[in-house]
Scaffold this active site. Sequence first.
Site, PDB file in Angstrom:
ATOM      1  N   ASP A  45       0.860  -1.320  -0.190  1.00  0.00           N
ATOM      2  CA  ASP A  45       0.017  -0.033   0.019  1.00  0.00           C
ATOM      3  C   ASP A  45       0.779   1.317   0.193  1.00  0.00           C
ATOM      4  O   ASP A  45       1.861   1.237   0.833  1.00  0.00           O
ATOM      5  CB  ASP A  45      -0.706   0.094   1.251  1.00  0.00           C
ATOM      6  CG  ASP A  45      -1.918   1.286   1.354  1.00  0.00           C
ATOM      7  OD1 ASP A  45      -2.939   1.094   0.517  1.00  0.00           O
ATOM      8  OD2 ASP A  45      -1.543   2.190   1.779  1.00  0.00           O
ATOM      9  N   ASN A  80      -3.029  12.800  -4.376  1.00  0.00           N
ATOM     10  CA  ASN A  80      -4.196  13.010  -5.503  1.00  0.00           C
ATOM     11  C   ASN A  80      -5.011  14.118  -5.085  1.00  0.00           C
ATOM     12  O   ASN A  80      -5.651  14.905  -6.132  1.00  0.00           O
ATOM     13  CB  ASN A  80      -5.015  11.691  -5.126  1.00  0.00           C
ATOM     14  CG  ASN A  80      -5.489  10.800  -6.423  1.00  0.00           C
ATOM     15  OD1 ASN A  80      -4.876  11.378  -7.527  1.00  0.00           O
ATOM     16  ND2 ASN A  80      -6.394   9.624  -6.052  1.00  0.00           N
ATOM     17  N   HIS A 134      -6.592  13.735  -9.829  1.00  0.00           N
ATOM     18  CA  HIS A 134      -6.472  12.356 -10.288  1.00  0.00           C
ATOM     19  C   HIS A 134      -5.691  12.016 -11.492  1.00  0.00           C
ATOM     20  O   HIS A 134      -5.161  10.970 -11.611  1.00  0.00           O
ATOM     21  CB  HIS A 134      -7.750  11.934 -10.580  1.00  0.00           C
ATOM     22  CG  HIS A 134      -8.586  12.114  -9.005  1.00  0.00           C
ATOM     23  ND1 HIS A 134      -8.755  11.005  -8.040  1.00  0.00           N
ATOM     24  CD2 HIS A 134      -9.619  12.679  -8.683  1.00  0.00           C
ATOM     25  CE1 HIS A 134      -9.492  11.446  -7.242  1.00  0.00           C
ATOM     26  NE2 HIS A 134     -10.097  12.488  -7.398  1.00  0.00           N
ATOM     27  N   ASP A 139      -2.912   9.325 -11.171  1.00  0.00           N
ATOM     28  CA  ASP A 139      -3.075   7.922 -12.383  1.00  0.00           C
ATOM     29  C   ASP A 139      -1.641   7.735 -12.900  1.00  0.00           C
ATOM     30  O   ASP A 139      -1.200   6.476 -13.251  1.00  0.00           O
ATOM     31  CB  ASP A 139      -4.074   8.383 -13.370  1.00  0.00           C
ATOM     32  CG  ASP A 139      -5.462   8.112 -12.920  1.00  0.00           C
ATOM     33  OD1 ASP A 139      -5.519   7.479 -11.635  1.00  0.00           O
ATOM     34  OD2 ASP A 139      -6.342   8.547 -13.687  1.00  0.00           O
ATOM     35  N   ASP A 187      -4.679   2.487  -4.575  1.00  0.00           N
ATOM     36  CA  ASP A 187      -2.957   2.282  -4.460  1.00  0.00           C
ATOM     37  C   ASP A 187      -2.519   0.921  -3.639  1.00  0.00           C
ATOM     38  O   ASP A 187      -1.552   1.011  -2.951  1.00  0.00           O
ATOM     39  CB  ASP A 187      -2.575   3.676  -3.686  1.00  0.00           C
ATOM     40  CG  ASP A 187      -3.083   3.563  -2.301  1.00  0.00           C
ATOM     41  OD1 ASP A 187      -4.092   3.044  -2.029  1.00  0.00           O
ATOM     42  OD2 ASP A 187      -2.517   4.439  -1.431  1.00  0.00           O
TER      43      ASP A 187
END
Length: 532
Positions: free
Chosen positions: A409, A417, A422, A426, A452
């Site tokens: 993680d 983010n 976003h 990405d 994530d």
Amino acid sequence: MQKLSIRFDVLLATLIALLFFTVTLCLTFFISDRATDRLKEEVGMTLSATAYQLSDKLDHYMWSRAAEVNLLATLPTLKNSADVPVTRTTLEQLQQQIPDFSWIGLLDANGTVRASTDQILEGQSIQSRPVFQEATERPFIGDVHDAVLLAKLLPNPSNEPLQFVDISTPLFTDGRLTGVLAAHLSFAWAKEIEQSFKSSTKQIEGLEFFIVSENQRTVLLGPNEWRGKALPQNLVAPVESGYHVSEWSDGNVYLTGSTKSQGYKNYDGLGWTILVRQPSQIAFNDAILLKKFIFFAGLIASIVTAIIGWFIAQLITKPLKKITLAAEQMQHDHSISIPPHQGIREITVLSVALRQLIAQLSDTEQQRTTYETLALIDPLTGLPNRNGLSNYLHAISLNETSEIYLYIDLDGFKAINDRFGHQTGDVLLTEVAERLSQMRRPNSIIARLGGDEFLIVLNDVMSFDLLNQYGTEIIAYLSDPYVIDQSTLQIGVSIGIATRRRNESVEQVIHRADIALYDSKKLGKGRLTFHR
């Protein structure tokens, strides 16, 4: 083939007939029930309105009589005169104007009758009677009761029990009680009102009226067999609904409209409940007839619809048989195609769609393979998704090998983010996936679980030290800065590791790896933790 075609023809025709028949009957019953319910409601509201009108007329009458007694009490000849004959004459004149007053008397402060109509009870004390006791401070109106003192003193041609309503009011002089003006109002007036209502509603068959007292639920006025009896609670209680259907003690079911006396102006009423009942078989007779009519009309309409459905089935099945015959022949001769059809739009569309479907069959298989591949790959990172991971684990489960699960993680990804958007997030996930791919070991899979979170499954035997070194390298490599859109971004990595045990499901070992990941984050992030 001809035999099969005939069977389909009969089947389709039968299904259409049954469908129309069922739908028509359902609609028939629905409309019938709604219509009959509406008709029953109208009848019930009519009875309720009749009960309200009767109650209003009774209350208005009682208010008028009480107002007359209160007005009479203000006359000087009653308040100040000691002349008994003059007082008696005044009382008898009122009685002549309103014969419903069976007796009117002027009482002194001790409850002794000083003057009264026809000299009845003059000189006698009625101090113990409610007509005096309840009126020493304010006007009093008592509920219906049988005659006690006056039963043998008043004329009674009908020989029926005499019933009265007490009306009395105090007389004050300089704030001191000097007497009480009392009157007994014969309850016969209520019978006259009842007869008036019966005459005005004689076109409604089977109506019966009840006047019920509040405290004892005693029938004050109604059918002879009910007078003086108490009604059950379930028949008197539901006055709020306006009307209700109940079974009475005679075994018959009645539709009963009801209302409760609300008084009139400054007269608060005696809380009487007015009931107007009608046998349900009479009240609902029109509804029953309507239901039967709609049922038979619907039945006839259903039969006619079924016949029409049969002919429609014949019309539909003829071109369908041609399409079926062509489809069967195509199994042996690929040069045959589905015949075109003009006429029924749906069959025309079916014919065109089948021809296009056959032309696209070869392309469909290739597209299916492509779609299956896409279903196994995460479109953002190009790594296997959960479906791809599941397929891989299913394949390796056939071999007795040890599996090591690294649950990864990203620390701080949400902040990036939120700050950079976003789109930047990405791109960052894509680069993380690329770095993980660079560190991929033989006999392993790297999958993106979502967001994530990533999972590495090692299908190999590794020592604790080697596994710890591998995890540490992942953390170090993924934690190196990323340059995206001229911005240098920094994230951390936490890892939870679990080794699959014998007879342990995939879900269980992933869950243990997730617990180890949670421990890593709880211990300060940027580290790996083994689940023992």
